[in-house]
Design a protein around this motif. Structure first.
Motif, PDB file in Angstrom:
ATOM      1  N   ALA A  86       5.524   7.196  -0.089  1.00 45.67           N
ATOM      2  CA  ALA A  86       4.208   7.746   0.270  1.00 45.67           C
ATOM      3  C   ALA A  86       3.189   6.626   0.226  1.00 45.67           C
ATOM      4  CB  ALA A  86       3.812   8.865  -0.696  1.00 45.67           C
ATOM      5  N   SER A  87       2.021   6.874   0.830  1.00 42.64           N
ATOM      6  CA  SER A  87       0.948   5.886   0.753  1.00 42.64           C
ATOM      7  C   SER A  87       0.405   5.847  -0.671  1.00 42.64           C
ATOM      8  CB  SER A  87      -0.178   6.233   1.730  1.00 42.64           C
ATOM      9  OG  SER A  87      -0.887   7.374   1.283  1.00 42.64           O
ATOM     10  N   LEU A  88       0.004   4.674  -1.105  1.00 45.64           N
ATOM     11  CA  LEU A  88      -0.538   4.524  -2.454  1.00 45.64           C
ATOM     12  C   LEU A  88      -1.840   5.311  -2.599  1.00 45.64           C
ATOM     13  CD1 LEU A  88      -0.225   3.210  -5.214  1.00 45.64           C
ATOM     14  CD2 LEU A  88      -1.394   1.177  -4.314  1.00 45.64           C
ATOM     15  N   ASP A  89      -2.643   5.373  -1.535  1.00 49.17           N
ATOM     16  CA  ASP A  89      -3.911   6.113  -1.598  1.00 49.17           C
ATOM     17  C   ASP A  89      -3.665   7.595  -1.867  1.00 49.17           C
ATOM     18  OD1 ASP A  89      -5.418   3.869  -1.213  1.00 49.17           O
ATOM     19  OD2 ASP A  89      -5.723   4.172   0.934  1.00 49.17           O
ATOM     20  N   SER A  90      -2.704   8.180  -1.139  1.00 49.22           N
ATOM     21  CA  SER A  90      -2.436   9.608  -1.339  1.00 49.22           C
ATOM     22  C   SER A  90      -1.836   9.855  -2.723  1.00 49.22           C
ATOM     23  CB  SER A  90      -1.505  10.145  -0.249  1.00 49.22           C
ATOM     24  OG  SER A  90      -0.185   9.633  -0.380  1.00 49.22           O
ATOM     25  N   TYR A  91      -1.044   8.924  -3.182  1.00 48.19           N
ATOM     26  CA  TYR A  91      -0.428   9.059  -4.501  1.00 48.19           C
ATOM     27  C   TYR A  91      -1.488   9.036  -5.601  1.00 48.19           C
ATOM     28  CZ  TYR A  91       2.783   8.064  -8.393  1.00 48.19           C
ATOM     29  OH  TYR A  91       3.477   8.107  -9.580  1.00 48.19           O
ATOM     30  N   ASP A 119       0.820  -1.212   0.000  1.00 49.99           N
ATOM     31  CA  ASP A 119       0.000   0.000   0.000  1.00 49.99           C
ATOM     32  C   ASP A 119       0.854   1.263   0.000  1.00 49.99           C
ATOM     33  OD1 ASP A 119       1.047  -0.131   2.529  1.00 49.99           O
ATOM     34  OD2 ASP A 119      -0.867  -0.046   3.592  1.00 49.99           O
ATOM     35  N   GLN A 120       2.116   1.140  -0.466  1.00 52.16           N
ATOM     36  CA  GLN A 120       3.005   2.292  -0.533  1.00 52.16           C
ATOM     37  C   GLN A 120       3.661   2.376  -1.912  1.00 52.16           C
ATOM     38  OE1 GLN A 120       4.906   3.247   3.615  1.00 52.16           O
ATOM     39  NE2 GLN A 120       5.217   1.074   3.238  1.00 52.16           N
TER      40      GLN A 120
END
Length: 705
Positions: free
Chosen positions: A106-111, A87-88
């Motif tokens: 970074a987190s994959l969600d924020s990316y 998840d990163q």
């Protein structure tokens, strides 16, 4: 140099023309092969100074250099994913303040939301300052599925040889007492969390003739490397031997690869008990991925599949459990490109295979899903007539990260899920007004009738012949696809943009030797067929002249690495056609290339000059041996790095010395760092782009007649 030498100086270096050179004793410039030799470097410094004295005073030079640096350091660039780790996501970020880069996470969600929250893991510039080294980032291999431990590779000055250190993602620190390897051209990969596959320089007998590891060992954590257990051994004449592992779901598959030549490999599966069994891949097949318990390969020769014969260019799959059990199953065809297509990239996500194909050099993305009796394919909905590249895929879930661009459209990064529509995550800003230019794909007819595609960029509405820069590669199955003009041609930064902004034309030629149309396109330029790639290049130039798009003498031929063979050969063969030659990190002396650094690894591509039958065809096109002292040869610009430990700097140095002896105009820029890619940072890349623009303007002019 750029000013004609006085006769006395010319005579001091002049030797008999080397068109018939068949032995090292005939080469008066062999002393320039001493990479760090005092005499050789003094000559390099003189050539560098002479070139800069002429080109840096040109009015366009300071403007182009500043503009190039601004483009390369633009903070609006896409933060490309180096790896998707659960998840990163990681990224190496370079800008004006961080020329060597920040490795960050970074987190994959924020990316994917377009607002990544980065945490810096390694400041490469600061690390270099702390350790007194000119470190260049070479990447990180993080152990799935936890991704907490990574093998970080850094190079002193950008050479292929690098240092390996274990790094802990959680703490953001190198692991005290962890795995470390000194500088070498090592092959290193995770076996498990406490064991590595390692091939490295252990002294006499540990490397092949090509300078790569000949042995593979298993190194246990906490033990001295001297006690590591050897698990594979290659021959001295091989290219290399390596070990690696692939995580497929919850199963880790481990492999050993021996490469007898550049185009042949022998793969073995390492079973759970440590024994090995040979994979049934043909020697010339390309190992692409592991998915759903299958090893997937691209064929380069016909092979009997389950229900019919599979052809070169197809993707096929074998079940690994059957192989581990001692069976030799026939493969299943999983993807078949059309006549105009070629498979260029393959990547696996958790349950899907992602295949990037070229269709008449235009990119398409195909999703392949495992199934019985066959695997299922569908084309993803992405912009047409573009260059597509697979940046990364997710190990959990099925999303591919893809860049899409064209010569006039800046790159956009898409997340392409298996279900749902592609989502644009980030785009680079436009660096120029694309409405002022046109792009066309054209086809030239080569000497043997082959149709050769090329892309032409020029200003709109401009009539008459234009000075034209033609870039090509033509080797090693490497397709040349059209990129945004700020990145064309390769390793010359925004040179192509500067050139067309000045009112000129830029051409990307898809000559044979590359992979634009699959295995046949490459094989048609191998060894004794090499002349086909040169004929293709001439055909593109002649086609431009025939259509009054340019004229002889106002054409520059550009090539890098293998492209050095190309541009050197075409300059020798058609000095009437070309007015300038850009030769980057070039191969030039094909009589000695196999004795210099990694040259022995490329004999399957070019031939072995020590075999009389091979040298008989190689000497017909080897650039160094065919250089002429006749007047009117194209003015060459050689750029390279002293620390290039792949293609020896002696190639360009000796060619320059010959030009000097013949009293010919040439330009030379040897950067002391940077390795084979030449520029270790954006400052050097910007300088090179500006020097090359000034050189082109000086030698073939600018603007319509």
């Amino acid at each position: 140099m750029v000013a004609r030498l006085a006769l006395a100086a010319a005579l001091a270096l002049t030797a008999a023309p080397l068109a018939a050179q068949d032995t090292d004793a005939d080469d008066p410039y062999i002393w320039l092969e001493e990479i760090q030799g005092e005499r050789a470097l003094a000559k390099v410094d003189q050539w560098n100074a002479d070139t800069e004295a002429v080109l840096t005073v040109q009015p366009e030079y300071p403007v182009a250099r500043a503009w190039a640096k601004q483009i390369l350091d633009d903070t609006r660039q896409i933060a490309m994913p180096d790896a998707i780790m659960g998840d990163q996501v990681t990224n190496l970020w370079r800008d004006a303040d961080n020329p060597r880069g920040l490795w960050r996470i970074a987190s994959l969600d924020s990316y994917m939301a377009g607002t990544p929250e980065w945490r810096v893991l390694i400041d490469v510039d600061q690390l270099g300052r702390d350790e007194g080294k000119s470190w260049v980032w070479h990447g990180a291999n993080c152990l799935a599925p936890d991704y907490t431990r990574c093998l970080v590779s850094i190079s002193a000055g950008g050479t292929d040889a690098d240092v390996v250190r274990e790094f802990d993602i959680t703490s953001g620190q190198f692991v005290e007492g962890g795995f470390t390897l000194p500088e070498a051209k090592s092959n290193v990969a995770w076996y498990d969390q406490d064991t590595l596959f390692v091939g490295t320089d252990e002294g006499e007998g540990s490397l092949t003739d090509s300078g790569y590891p000949r042995l593979v060992k298993l190194w246990q954590r906490g033990t001295d490397f001297a006690s590591a257990r050897q698990v594979a051994e290659g021959e001295q004449a091989d290219i290399s031997v390596s070990g690696f592992s692939v995580l497929d779901g919850d199963k880790r598959w481990r492999f050993i690869n021996r490469s007898p030549s550049f185009w042949t490999n022998e793969f073995q599966l390492v079973k759970d008990d440590g024994t090995t069994v040979a994979l049934p891949l043909p020697e010339d097949a390309e190992f692409e991925a592991v998915l759903d318990g299958h090893v997937i390969a691209k064929l380069n020769s016909p092979l009997a599949a389950r229900n019919r014969e599979a052809q070169p260019g197809m993707l096929v799959a074998w079940p690994l459990e059957d192989i581990a059990a001692g069976e030799t199953p026939k493969p299943l065809i999983v993807f078949e490109p059309s006549e105009t297509q070629a498979v260029e990239e393959v990547a696996a996500s958790e349950h899907r295979l992602w295949v990037k194909v070229l269709d008449d050099v235009s990119g398409k993305l195909i999703e392949v899903s495992p199934g019985e009796p066959g695997w299922f394919t569908r084309e993803m909905d992405l912009p047409d007539n573009s260059t597509i590249q697979i940046a990364e895929t997710t190990g959990k879930g099925d999303t591919a990260f893809i860049t899409v661009e064209s010569m006039l459209t800046p790159p956009t990064l898409y997340a392409v899920p298996s279900e749902g529509a592609p989502v644009a995550i980030a785009s680079e800003p436009a660096q120029f007004d694309a409405s002022r230019f046109t792009v066309e794909q054209k086809f030239a007819t080569s000497k043997d009738g082959t149709k050769v595609p090329y892309y032409l960029v020029r200003p709109k509405g401009v009539e008459g012949p234009l000075p034209t820069l033609i870039h090509a590669y033509g080797g090693f199955r490497a397709a040349q696809t059209p990129k945004y003009l700020t990145a064309e041609p390769y390793r010359s930064g925004p040179l192509a943009l500067f050139w067309v902004e000045s009112g000129n034309a830029y051409v990307l030629a898809n000559i044979r030797g590359g992979g634009e149309y699959g295995p046949r396109w490459h094989e048609d330029a191998l060894r004794e067929k090499r002349q086909n790639s040169f004929d293709d290049f001439h055909a593109v130039a002649d086609d431009l002249v025939a259509n009054r798009l340019t004229r002889p003498g106002r054409i520059a031929a550009s090539g890098r690495s293998n492209g050095g063979v190309l541009v050197g050969a075409v300059a020798n063969q058609r000095p009437d056609l070309y007015g300038a030659i850009i030769s980057g990190s070039p191969l030039i002396d094909m009589r000695r290339y196999n004795k210099l650094l990694a040259g022995a690894s490329w004999m399957a591509e070019y031939g072995n000059p020590d075999v009389p039958e091979d040298w008989a065809f190689m000497k017909e096109w080897s650039p160094y041996q065919n250089m002429s002292d006749e007047p009117g040869v194209p003015a060459a610009f050689y750029y390279l790095s002293t620390l290039d430990d792949r293609v020896h700097p002696g190639h360009a140095r000796k060619a320059a010395a010959k030009h000097e002896a013949y009293g010919q105009t040439f330009y030379y820029h040897e950067y002391r760092e940077g390795g084979h890619s030449v520029g270790a940072d954006h400052e050097e890349d910007a300088k090179r782009a500006a020097l090359l623009l000034a050189y082109l303007n000086r030698e073939i002019g600018s603007g319509a007649e």
